[in-house]
Design an enzyme around this catalytic site. Structure first.
Site, PDB file in Angstrom:
ATOM      1  N   SER A 106      -9.777 -33.516   9.429  1.00 46.67           N
ATOM      2  CA  SER A 106     -10.187 -31.959  10.154  1.00 46.67           C
ATOM      3  C   SER A 106      -9.149 -31.662  11.262  1.00 46.67           C
ATOM      4  O   SER A 106      -9.163 -30.271  11.450  1.00 46.67           O
ATOM      5  CB  SER A 106     -11.375 -32.429  10.927  1.00 46.67           C
ATOM      6  OG  SER A 106     -11.241 -33.561  11.746  1.00 46.67           O
ATOM      7  N   HIS A 145     -14.880 -30.796   5.208  1.00 48.91           N
ATOM      8  CA  HIS A 145     -14.333 -29.409   5.260  1.00 48.91           C
ATOM      9  C   HIS A 145     -14.159 -29.151   3.736  1.00 48.91           C
ATOM     10  O   HIS A 145     -13.460 -28.170   3.602  1.00 48.91           O
ATOM     11  CB  HIS A 145     -12.954 -29.826   6.244  1.00 48.91           C
ATOM     12  CG  HIS A 145     -13.209 -30.132   7.596  1.00 48.91           C
ATOM     13  ND1 HIS A 145     -13.486 -29.027   8.488  1.00 48.91           N
ATOM     14  CD2 HIS A 145     -13.433 -31.348   8.240  1.00 48.91           C
ATOM     15  CE1 HIS A 145     -13.629 -29.392   9.707  1.00 48.91           C
ATOM     16  NE2 HIS A 145     -13.811 -30.998   9.467  1.00 48.91           N
ATOM     17  N   LYS A 183     -20.316 -25.963   8.419  1.00 48.50           N
ATOM     18  CA  LYS A 183     -18.890 -25.580   8.004  1.00 48.50           C
ATOM     19  C   LYS A 183     -19.133 -24.373   7.150  1.00 48.50           C
ATOM     20  O   LYS A 183     -19.749 -23.381   7.346  1.00 48.50           O
ATOM     21  CB  LYS A 183     -18.019 -26.742   7.937  1.00 48.50           C
ATOM     22  CG  LYS A 183     -18.006 -27.703   9.125  1.00 48.50           C
ATOM     23  CD  LYS A 183     -17.115 -28.743   8.910  1.00 48.50           C
ATOM     24  CE  LYS A 183     -16.894 -29.518  10.390  1.00 48.50           C
ATOM     25  NZ  LYS A 183     -18.065 -30.126  10.880  1.00 48.50           N
TER      26      LYS A 183
HETATM   27  N1  PMP Z   1     -16.912 -35.213  10.038  1.00 42.66           N
HETATM   28  C1  PMP Z   1     -16.114 -34.396  10.108  1.00 42.66           C
HETATM   29  C2  PMP Z   1     -14.729 -34.617   9.214  1.00 42.66           C
HETATM   30  C3  PMP Z   1     -16.081 -33.388  10.891  1.00 42.66           C
HETATM   31  O1  PMP Z   1     -14.988 -32.418  10.973  1.00 42.66           O
HETATM   32  C4  PMP Z   1     -17.402 -33.155  11.716  1.00 42.66           C
HETATM   33  C5  PMP Z   1     -17.219 -32.003  12.599  1.00 42.66           C
HETATM   34  N2  PMP Z   1     -16.197 -31.499  13.282  1.00 42.66           N
HETATM   35  C6  PMP Z   1     -18.451 -34.030  11.414  1.00 42.66           C
HETATM   36  C7  PMP Z   1     -18.188 -35.096  10.640  1.00 42.66           C
HETATM   37  C8  PMP Z   1     -19.508 -33.841  12.400  1.00 42.66           C
HETATM   38  O2  PMP Z   1     -20.290 -32.983  11.903  1.00 42.66           O
HETATM   39  P1  PMP Z   1     -21.525 -32.410  12.715  1.00 42.66           P
HETATM   40  O3  PMP Z   1     -20.739 -31.204  13.432  1.00 42.66           O
HETATM   41  O4  PMP Z   1     -22.553 -31.778  11.682  1.00 42.66           O
HETATM   42  O5  PMP Z   1     -22.156 -33.410  13.624  1.00 42.66           O
END
Ligand code: PMP
Length: 388
Positions: free
Chosen positions: A177, A205, A237
């Site tokens: 991410s 992602h 996303k």
């Molecule tokens: N996993 C990854 C790789 C993420 O980038 C994110 C969010 N930034 C999450 C999990 C968490 O997801 P959520 O925003 O739905 O809590």
């Protein structure tokens, strides 16, 4: 008496790591009104521009009329609507798995899955740069927690070979991410299988942005259920909505329903969000042009940055960080961009390792070529000033 909270807050400020929020007055991207000022934003994860798609919005509105707004209860009590059920079935078909299960957020999915599958005496192996929720899930599970070197199957193998635990789970982001690179999942899967471990991938992602029809990294590397038994994705996303899901075997999903505490003890996502996601899933699969346009923007942006001598990471995804090094430099660039009406967030430790602070540029199919050029022109000006 009480807690003295000031020293930690002051230290955050002194270290240039203090975080603050902005208030949006409308849709998140590309043209945003923040605190009354219009800006061009490059920091949303709405990679395909679906968060603001008229059909997605209409589905949300219609479902609110049909179901009301809130989920009302947890799935196992009274909060599992027809909308949730249909979305789960469609996500199972989309991922080519027998079943899928909705969670209210990706963070909760990761905590819930890892701690439902593992306990004391088991072992979890995590890529060093995994998302915080995966790391926290590993710690919460009580299993022996080990991190291996980033994107390094040999480092994973070394650790796996030394472990006798009855259950071994290898965990990785599909697309990282903060760096935008894709994990070597074919190799992770082979190493995991060799050592009788399961592989879990968080493809928050990757869904929507990579693979045929946006089917993510599992499709990209052709990983079926045997190689990749636990596949997790988020809806906030590329899907443009909110929530998350896990896809896998009948047994896996039943295990999560029975034992994942973050599934059991929380309110379901609003049915309207489920209906909106059903529509965005259709568009995400159908509109190949969104991924094609996004890829051409990524190429344009990377070429422009290379010409400016800016340091990019090895990423072919919409996450395109520009490495700045120290936190104050990343912050200063971000502020100067904002003075020019462009919003890019500076990402600093502890989110990323010390010395690797960056501007996290995220691109979306909702951007135009002209908007990418505006960003590049602003970066050129600031780079020139910085060198002067
Ligand atoms: N996993 C990854 C790789 C993420 O980038 C994110 C969010 N930034 C999450 C999990 C968490 O997801 P959520 O925003 O739905 O809590």
């Amino acid at each position: 008496m009480g807690f003295d909270l000031q020293p930690a807050l002051q230290k955050r400020k002194a270290d240039n790591l203090y975080r603050s929020r902005r208030t949006l007055e409308g849709p998140q991207q590309p043209e945003v009104v923040i605190d009354g000022k219009p800006v061009l934003a490059f920091c949303s994860n709405d990679y395909l521009g679906l968060a603001n798609h008229p059909e997605v919005i209409r589905s949300f509105q219609n479902a609110a009329n049909q179901y009301g707004v809130g989920g009302g209860a947890s799935h196992l009590v009274n909060g599992h609507s027809r909308a949730h059920q249909q979305l789960e079935e469609e996500l199972a078909a989309f991922t080519g798995r027998p079943r899928a299960l909705l969670f209210s957020t990706g963070y909760m999915a990761n905590l819930g899955v890892i701690s439902a599958l593992l306990g004391k005496g088991d072992a979890v192996f995590e890529d060093r740069l995994n998302h915080a929720s995966l790391l926290d899930g590993g710690l919460l599970s009580g299993a022996k927690f080990q991190r291996f070197l980033h994107c390094d199957p040999a480092s994973l193998e070394q650790k796996l070979a030394r472990t006798e635990a009855p259950r071994k789970l290898v965990v990785a982001d599909g697309v990282f991410s903060m760096d935008g690179n894709i994990a070597p999942l074919k190799d992770y899967a082979a190493v995991a299988q060799k050592h009788d471990a399961w592989l879990m991938v968080d493809d928050a992602h990757g869904f929507g942005t990579v693979g045929h029809g946006g089917r993510g990294v599992a499709d990209l590397f052709d990983l079926g259920m045997r190689e990749l038994p636990v596949l997790m994705g988020t809806l906030g996303k590329a899907f443009g909505t909110s929530g998350a899901f896990v896809a896998g075997s009948e047994e896996l999903i039943e295990t999560l329903i029975q034992f994942a505490r973050t599934y059991i003890y929380t309110t379901s996502i609003p049915p309207g969000v489920a209906e909106a996601t059903r529509t965005s899933l259709k568009i995400l699969e159908q509109d190949e042009w969104r991924r094609e346009h996004l890829q051409s923007l990524i190429q344009r942006f990377r070429l422009g940055c290379e010409q400016l001598g800016l340091e990019l990471m090895a990423s072919s995804t919409p996450i395109q960080p520009i490495v700045m090094g120290e936190a104050d430099k990343a912050l200063s660039f971000s502020r100067k961009l904002e003075e020019r009406g462009i919003l890019v967030t500076a990402i600093r430790p502890p989110t990323v390792p010390k010395g690797s602070s960056r501007l996290r540029v995220t691109l979306s199919a909702s951007h135009t070529e002209e908007q990418i050029d505006r960003l590049l022109a602003a970066l050129e000006e600031i780079t020139r000033e910085d060198k002067a």
